[in-house]
Design a protein around this motif. Structure first.
Motif, short mmCIF file in Angstrom:
data_model
loop_
_atom_site.label_atom_id
_atom_site.label_comp_id
_atom_site.label_asym_id
_atom_site.label_seq_id
_atom_site.Cartn_x
_atom_site.Cartn_y
_atom_site.Cartn_z
N LYS A 31 2.39 3.06 1.75
CA LYS A 31 1.38 3.74 1.09
C LYS A 31 0.83 4.75 2.11
CE LYS A 31 -0.08 0.09 -2.06
NZ LYS A 31 -0.98 -0.84 -2.40
N GLU A 32 0.22 5.61 1.62
CA GLU A 32 -0.30 6.74 2.27
C GLU A 32 -1.34 6.38 3.54
OE1 GLU A 32 -2.03 9.96 0.30
OE2 GLU A 32 -0.10 10.56 -0.57
N SER A 33 -1.77 5.18 3.06
CA SER A 33 -2.89 4.54 3.82
C SER A 33 -2.42 3.75 4.98
CB SER A 33 -4.16 3.67 3.48
OG SER A 33 -3.39 2.63 2.77
N LYS A 34 -0.91 3.68 5.13
CA LYS A 34 -0.26 3.04 5.93
C LYS A 34 -0.15 1.57 5.75
CE LYS A 34 0.04 5.85 10.21
NZ LYS A 34 -0.30 6.09 11.61
N ALA A 35 -0.62 1.13 4.64
CA ALA A 35 -0.74 -0.11 4.37
C ALA A 35 0.62 -0.44 3.67
CB ALA A 35 -1.56 -0.62 3.22
N GLN B 287 2.93 -16.86 4.53
CA GLN B 287 1.92 -15.77 4.15
C GLN B 287 1.67 -15.17 5.43
OE1 GLN B 287 -1.08 -18.43 2.64
NE2 GLN B 287 -0.50 -17.81 0.48
N VAL B 288 1.32 -13.84 5.42
CA VAL B 288 0.97 -13.03 6.78
C VAL B 288 0.01 -12.11 6.02
CG1 VAL B 288 1.78 -11.32 8.23
CG2 VAL B 288 3.30 -12.92 7.59
N PRO B 289 -1.32 -12.06 6.52
CA PRO B 289 -2.10 -11.12 6.40
C PRO B 289 -1.78 -9.76 6.05
CG PRO B 289 -3.14 -12.83 7.85
CD PRO B 289 -1.83 -12.81 7.89
N HIS B 290 -2.15 -9.05 5.06
CA HIS B 290 -1.68 -7.57 4.74
C HIS B 290 -1.81 -6.78 5.75
CE1 HIS B 290 -0.27 -4.87 1.30
NE2 HIS B 290 -0.66 -4.02 2.41
N SER C 178 3.10 -16.91 -5.64
CA SER C 178 1.78 -17.76 -5.99
C SER C 178 0.71 -16.90 -6.07
CB SER C 178 1.55 -18.71 -5.00
OG SER C 178 0.29 -19.60 -5.07
N ASP C 179 -0.54 -16.69 -5.43
CA ASP C 179 -1.71 -16.14 -5.47
C ASP C 179 -1.77 -15.06 -4.13
OD1 ASP C 179 -2.26 -17.91 -3.64
OD2 ASP C 179 -4.07 -18.52 -4.38
N LYS D 233 -4.90 -12.76 -2.55
CA LYS D 233 -5.51 -13.13 -1.41
C LYS D 233 -5.04 -11.95 -0.28
CE LYS D 233 -5.95 -17.94 -2.12
NZ LYS D 233 -5.48 -19.74 -1.60
N ASN D 234 -4.24 -11.17 -0.97
CA ASN D 234 -3.97 -9.92 0.27
C ASN D 234 -3.13 -10.44 1.16
OD1 ASN D 234 -3.97 -7.30 0.54
ND2 ASN D 234 -5.86 -7.28 2.10
N TYR D 235 -2.15 -11.42 0.79
CA TYR D 235 -1.19 -11.69 1.70
C TYR D 235 0.22 -11.23 1.53
CZ TYR D 235 -3.88 -15.53 3.49
OH TYR D 235 -5.07 -16.16 4.18
N VAL D 236 1.16 -11.22 2.39
CA VAL D 236 2.52 -10.79 1.86
C VAL D 236 3.63 -11.76 2.62
CG1 VAL D 236 2.27 -8.27 1.52
CG2 VAL D 236 2.68 -9.02 3.75
N ARG D 237 4.75 -11.78 2.08
CA ARG D 237 5.88 -12.48 2.74
C ARG D 237 7.05 -11.60 2.99
NH1 ARG D 237 4.71 -18.33 1.05
NH2 ARG D 237 2.78 -18.19 -0.15
N CYS D 238 7.86 -12.02 3.92
CA CYS D 238 9.04 -11.36 4.34
C CYS D 238 10.15 -12.05 4.22
CB CYS D 238 8.99 -10.83 5.75
SG CYS D 238 10.34 -9.79 6.28
N ARG D 239 11.37 -11.58 3.68
CA ARG D 239 12.52 -12.15 3.54
C ARG D 239 13.71 -11.56 3.95
NH1 ARG D 239 15.19 -12.32 -2.25
NH2 ARG D 239 15.99 -10.22 -1.55
N VAL D 240 14.47 -12.08 4.95
CA VAL D 240 15.48 -11.23 5.75
C VAL D 240 16.70 -12.33 5.46
CG1 VAL D 240 16.35 -10.79 7.95
CG2 VAL D 240 13.99 -10.22 7.39
N GLU D 241 17.69 -11.59 5.13
CA GLU D 241 18.91 -12.06 4.92
C GLU D 241 20.37 -11.35 5.28
OE1 GLU D 241 18.72 -13.26 0.72
OE2 GLU D 241 19.74 -11.35 0.09
N GLY D 242 21.39 -12.10 5.53
CA GLY D 242 22.52 -11.12 5.68
C GLY D 242 23.75 -12.15 5.55
N ARG D 243 24.95 -11.49 5.16
CA ARG D 243 26.14 -12.54 4.90
C ARG D 243 27.09 -12.52 6.07
NH1 ARG D 243 28.09 -10.05 -1.08
NH2 ARG D 243 27.96 -8.02 0.12
#
Length: 583
Positions: free
Chosen positions: A306-310, A393-396, A549-550, A554-564
């Motif tokens: 986002k423009e706000s760098k979020a 969960q990681v705070p945004h 979830s919620d 609560k302004n959280y994000v999660r990250c998924r990393v994968e490869g084959r």
């Protein structure tokens, strides 16, 4: 060239620059056990020329790696030839030699020289009045001349010289009629090419050694001594043996290259998107060090912002550019993935596994039946499997700038992915979605525990060498590496030529060691680098989401990393499973 050796109990390293030492390379006015006495002034001409005098390990001039430094200062005193030497710390052998000297594990200096002028005195001793100083060697154990100088002190011998020159002339004629150089119509790459180049380089070194002996004798206008003649004959025989090894290796490799080319075609691998590939893209996975940092930056750069760098939710696929270097320069490999070749393949692919390797080549009389060598290969069907994980969960706003986001991806997500891939490469049981790991592959050689860990590993290396393979990677647990280093520092250390461990480069018996916590207890692996490869589609998928979830509320994000990924074990016999502790 003649040699003289004497103890260097007075050798000094204290107060000097890093890599430097001082000592006496020769003493004046004492009659040695061979009946020689060096007189003051014998080295005056050599010193005056100002030419560089090499510092060599154990007079082994036939191997360029043994040129471990140089004499930076030489002067004659009343006692003898005082020198100041400097080891080349930028080379593995130079650094190891310096550590051995500084640790007092070597105790002698020895000179290599040619006699320009000498005379017999009234007592019958040979007075050496003018010497051409060719090199100074560090020797592992100080000894008198009788112990170290044998036939190299012999006089010119016309009969022996003629035989040596004839042997060398026949070798040169043979070399003109059949070429055994590195080209020879065989296309090779990677470890295969390096191995052949080493054989060719060894042959060239032997030829240069012979030429040097001939040149020195010619410069003094004399026949070869008996000792020099023996060295020429021995070096000539060694060249013939190396020629045979080069020819045999190229012949075997030609056949295996054909098999591997067929395997690549079965897999349909291509670097340009076509189905008829000549060679898959290959290199090493960039999941450690600078490679991981660069990959993390690429992942973050491709994420929606986002423009706000979020950070915004979204998915990106990042191409993995396989790096050329085995590991970063100046650093020991941090992971097994740093040293195993990685290939870019299709999702479903196949490779050929060699199950029998019996070489029956032998001389055949005219009209006789040629023996059959057996090189059995089996087609292995394989497919890439997904290896993935999701963060908590990681705070945004914790990840609202590129610096924090890159560090999180590099240190946590890519590290976790690397650890999981390494575990599967070693231990995967082959049942989908697990990879078919190395330890689960049948046909590996095994080495039982023998005396201690050092001995067990060395015997495992020997098993590879007996089958014509080259040990290039040693995989150990952190506990085993610690035990080996501690063993080397105590009563288990070897007492010849120092300990076979380079802790800085992390090498054991000259083989690159890699620490892996994924190994089962009391296990180690020794691999020929051409025996196994990691397979991948060369892409890392990353998704950020606040839709779990919620998390959004609560302004959280999660990250998924994968490869084959997949594993291709081409030559199980090129891998040794070593037991590092008694049952």
């Amino acid at each position: 060239m003649k040699h003289k050796s004497l103890p260097i109990a007075g050798l000094k390293t204290a107060g000097l620059g890093e890599g430097e030492f001082e000592g006496f390379a020769s003493c004046f006015d004492n009659v040695d056990s061979a009946g020689d006495v060096v007189r003051k002034g014998a080295f005056a001409k050599s010193i005056k020329t100002g030419s560089v005098t090499p510092l060599i390990w154990e007079h082994l001039a036939s191997d360029p790696r043994n040129y471990v430094g140089e004499v930076v200062e030489a002067r004659e005193t009343d006692e003898g030839l005082a020198i100041k030497g400097r080891f080349d710390l930028d080379t593995e052998h130079g650094s190891a030699a310096y550590r051995a000297v500084k640790g007092r594990r070597v105790s002698g200096l020895s000179i290599g020289y040619m006699v320009r002028n000498s005379t017999k005195n009234a007592e019958g001793a040979t007075e050496l009045l003018d010497l051409d100083l060719l090199e100074v060697s560090v020797v592992a154990r100080g000894a008198n001349d009788q112990a170290l100088v044998t036939n190299v002190k012999s006089q010119p011998n016309p009969d022996a010289s003629r035989k040596a020159r004839d042997a060398y002339a026949r070798l040169r004629v043979d070399m003109l009629t059949k070429s055994t150089d590195a080209q020879g119509g065989t296309t090779m790459s990677g470890a295969t090419s390096i191995r052949l180049q080493k054989l060719v380089k060894a042959k060239e070194d032997q030829l240069e050694y012979i030429d040097e002996i001939m040149k020195n004798a010619g410069k003094l206008r004399r026949e070869l001594t008996e000792g020099e003649s023996e060295e020429v004959v021995e070096a000539t025989e060694e060249v013939k043996k190396l020629d045979q090894r080069i020819a045999s290796y190229k012949s075997e490799q030609d056949g295996f290259n054909d098999a591997m080319d067929l395997a690549r075609r079965i897999g349909g691998v291509s670097t340009d998107g076509t189905s008829d590939a000549d060679q898959p893209a290959s290199g090493f996975l960039p999941l450690t060090g600078k490679g991981a940092k660069s990959l993390a930056a690429a992942v973050v750069k491709g994420m929606p912002r986002k423009e706000s760098k979020a950070l915004a939710s979204g998915q990106t696929t990042t191409s993995v550019e396989l790096r050329d270097e085995v590991a970063e320069k100046g650093r020991a490999p941090q992971s097994l993935l740093d040293v195993l070749t990685t290939r870019q393949v299709a999702t479903n692919y196949a490779f050929l596994r060699q199950t029998v390797r019996t070489n029956n080549a032998a001389p055949v009389a005219e009209g006789g039946t040629k023996p059959t060598s057996v090189y059995t290969v089996t087609t292995i069907d394989a497919k890439l499997e997904v290896i993935a994980h999701v963060s908590e969960q990681v705070p945004h706003y914790v990840l609202s700038d590129n610096t924090n986001l890159e560090r999180f991806v590099q240190d946590e997500m890519l590290h976790g992915l690397r650890t999981a891939v390494e575990n599967q490469v070693l231990n995967g049981n082959g049942t989908s979605p697990n990879l078919a790991g190395i330890l689960g592959t049948s046909g590996l050689q095994t080495q039982a525990f023998a005396t201690d860990k050092l001995t067990s590993v060395r015997k495992g290396i020997t098993k590879l060498e007996k089958q014509g393979y080259q040990a290039s990677v040693l995989v150990l647990s952190a506990d085993d590496w610690e035990a080996i280093e501690l063993l080397a520092a105590t009563s288990g250390a070897t007492d010849v030529r120092g300990v076979p461990i380079d802790a800085v480069a992390r090498k054991l018996w000259g083989v690159q060691a890699v620490i892996s916590n994924a190994l089962p207890a009391n296990k180690a692996l020794i691999l020929d680098g051409t025996s196994v490869a990691i397979d991948t589609d060369a892409a890392i998928d990353t998704r950020w989401s606040d839709a779990v979830s919620d998390d959004f509320l609560k302004n959280y994000v999660r990250c998924r990393v994968e490869g084959r990924f997949g594993v291709s074990v081409f030559k199980p016999e090129g891998i040794v499973n070593v037991t590092t502790a008694a049952a």
